[in-house]
Design an enzyme around this catalytic site. Sequence first.
Site, mmCIF file in Angstrom:
data_model
loop_
_atom_site.group_PDB
_atom_site.id
_atom_site.type_symbol
_atom_site.label_atom_id
_atom_site.label_comp_id
_atom_site.label_asym_id
_atom_site.label_seq_id
_atom_site.Cartn_x
_atom_site.Cartn_y
_atom_site.Cartn_z
ATOM 1 N N GLN B 577 0.799 -1.207 0.000
ATOM 2 C CA GLN B 577 0.000 0.000 0.000
ATOM 3 C C GLN B 577 0.837 1.265 0.000
ATOM 4 O O GLN B 577 0.372 2.318 -0.379
ATOM 5 C CB GLN B 577 -0.951 -0.002 1.196
ATOM 6 N N CYS B 578 2.060 1.148 0.447
ATOM 7 C CA CYS B 578 2.839 2.377 0.457
ATOM 8 C C CYS B 578 4.169 2.196 -0.247
ATOM 9 O O CYS B 578 5.131 2.857 0.022
ATOM 10 C CB CYS B 578 3.058 2.890 1.870
ATOM 11 N N THR B 579 4.215 1.257 -1.130
ATOM 12 C CA THR B 579 5.487 1.086 -1.810
ATOM 13 C C THR B 579 5.274 1.022 -3.317
ATOM 14 O O THR B 579 4.164 1.155 -3.803
ATOM 15 C CB THR B 579 6.210 -0.169 -1.309
#
Lengths: 233, 714
Positions: B577-579
């Site tokens: 989700q954050c990469t």
Amino acid sequence: MAEGILSAEEFARNILEFFQVSDLLKDGWELRYEEKHAQQSCPYLVKRNVLRALHIADVGDAGRLDEHSRTEGAGMDATLRNMEEEEGEGGDGDEDVDVAMPDGRAVVAACRFDYHIVYNLSYSVPTLYFSACHQDGKILSLDEVWQSVPSHYQRRLQSERWTFITQQEHPILGRPFYCLHPCHTADLMTAVLKATSQTSTSHSNYLVTWLSSVGPVVGLALPLEYAKLCEKR
Amino acid sequence: MATSGQSASQAKQLQFAPMNSALDVGFWHRLSRKKLEEYKLDDSPKPINGYYYNGDPDGLPSRTSLDFNSFDEPIQCPPHCFPSHGTLLNFNTMDAFKSCDKKAELEKIAALIWTDITSGAALKDPSLLSRFLLLTFADLKKYHFVFWFAFPALCSIDSINVSKTQHLNQCFSEEQIQSLQESYDAIADQRKGLAYFLVQKQDDLLVVFPLSDWDLLPDKTQVMLGFCDPCTLDQYPGWPLRNFLALAAYHWSDELQNVQVLCLRDRTREGVRTTDHSLVLDIHLPSMKELHECPKCVGWEKNQKNKMAPRKVDLSASMDPTRLAESSVDLNLKLMRWRLLPSLDLDKVAQTKCLLLGSGTLGCNVARCLMGWGVRTITLVDNSTVSYSNPVRQSLFEFEDSLEGGKPKAQAAAERLKKIFPGMQATGLSLSIPMPGHAVGSSEDVLKQTREDVAKLEELIDAHDVVFLLMDTRESRWLPTVIGGSKRKLVMNAALGFDTYMVVRHGMKPPKEGAVHDTASTSDDGAACSSACDDPLPLSPKSPSFLCIPGDKLGCYFCNDVVAPGDSTKDRTLDQQCTVSRPGLSMVAAALVVELLVSLLQHPKGGYAPADTSAKDDHLTTSLISPLGLVPHQIRGFLSRYHSLLPSSMAFNMCTACSPIVLERYETEGFEFLLRAFNEPHYLEDLTGLTKLHADTENCDVLDFSDDESITSQ
Ligand SMILES: [Zn+2]
């Protein structure tokens, strides 16, 4: 060497022979050399200014001019019309009356074709480049070029892959030219040479065999004299 | 001598076929280059050259040709052609072209010719008799050229009369003609382009002499004047004769009051040379011996309308780089068709209007691939700006685009597309796509904005044929899925995980009643897939189906959400989700989604095409209906194993985006329905009976994560 192809050395020999015949026949081929590779200048053949009377649908110059007038409007065209009106009647009033084109002759577009035969290093075959333009220098569109193909070759154009016409930059002159794409030349020549039970090496003039088979598609016919170059040695 | 059917007892005035200009496109190329690199604003007269030929087939006009070599010194005529010396006046403006004193310019050339005649220079080099004047104006922005030729001819002071016109073979025997040809060739070989010459009978054979040999000839009253005649008319000589007669009338009028003129026409056809069709004219030549000033001169070329005025030619098609780029791009694609896939309908691809929602790595790569296929109309939508990290992955951006806060992505991408290929109709728009579960709030301004955004998106989807969903959040795909489904557009979806991707074409709902559809009929879905598969079993939407499903029964991205592949990605969900994804992944997925679209466009049933699958290795053996191959519903790829699957799944009747109830509410309630979906967290779940959708989804890993390092506002 793979089937149906030609080395650069053989190509050079072929076109020298070809040129000698042309010189005798006075049929207008010029032998030129590419200048940029001084040490290894590859010759190529050029035949300029072959005029063909083509019945191309609606290429009347006047029609084309009107078309521009509509789209471009303004400046240049207005000036041109203006000049026509001013000078149109003037003529020169000379007593040496120009001969108008005789009656009863359909208006045909006389188009200029230039043919260039250049060696293609990546395919190891000769390639036929040509330019085709109207008398004012406007080039024929690809559709017009297709229409210019004699009717008995039209079907061949559809069905045979080695006769398809495309547009490419001339490898030496760097300007856009039409060409018969070389990607199937080797196939064609393999078939042709097989039919005459020759190979590209024993065959004495590959160039003539090839050109006489593809040239007519674009209005380039070879006189029979060239066939002498193909007789087995 | 042979008798002639053409002979006329009473003399008539000699008339000449006018010279025409013939330009090769190479001439205009060269002139443009000269103007840009050498002449610039210099409009002084420039020497150029042309050539003419006396071997054309009947019916062609006599003409002076100019081509790429017309600026070369020395003159490079093709073999067996004759040079003409030209003067080029290239004006800087149309006004200068118009206001130039044309009469005076023509007289200048006439004076040159006259001087060459009277001084005797033309006797040594008779090619000086062939001259032309060319006025041009080149508009190098538009590649339009205006031009006017003159082929100056000096007029006789009195009319020249012709008493007899015959063909060469009516006057001379075969042997004599043979001797003429041989003699001409021998002289012509020494002097390149022997256009004017003398002929005399010696020992009953015809012998050719250069003009400079006049004094050596015995009985001068028996001399014939010979010239190479570009005219192909049966009764008239061509234009070059005029200045030759002026020369003869000035120098030799005592001896040649009545003279025979040989209009040499020398044609080789099928390898056989003939000159038989040359004309022999018996003329009376009024003397110009006493003339001390240059005679009157004529020779302006008429235009296409037969008026004394300039011509214009538009060469943009062959010279304008933009047009050239367009035609070569077209040709490149046509080449593919001609060589490999004769049944490929490229126009259909080219005419497909594509809407790309998202202009990140996927958007950029999809646009590039579409461009490669010849798609010309691409509209990009995004609401973010180019950041420093973007250009290395997002293939339409450069470092410069990220400066000063960054350019708006969609606009920057559209601009770049047009730079890469000016033939593109590319547009970029900044637009926020409202999302379900992201409350709009009640402020009037925000509401108004949301309403406008929705309207804009509806309008965009209406105006395009295909909608690509390439955003970096799952929620933002919902609205275009609903609108695209309702409007029966092809909706193509690509989504990325860290090393997995999913490409899916949304099922296309059956045509609305009364709607006219351009795609093949699909009304009876059984038939739509009967050729390729057996009856699809009613499957649980939760399990992927590997049976053939007709296009109108296929699911959308949200249906498929709940049947995400494997569980290998589950653990990585949070990371993802954050990469970022693996850099190659976007290229792979973008390429596949475009190729899938193109295969689909080539399929006779278009969006209704039944889905090919990889179940039981069907994809290896099934017969191909689209000339490009399979048209799967989904492509799911696992980069870590370099593996991909082609699953297909049925539309889920409780899907939050494509179920009948959702589409029906959207179509009847419009924005009011959408607003509730945006504002009320459980509205859609309640509506479709899927109250646990979000919870399920969170557990089930999703493949749509930002491919950007920064999480944008969504
Ligand atoms: Zn769905």
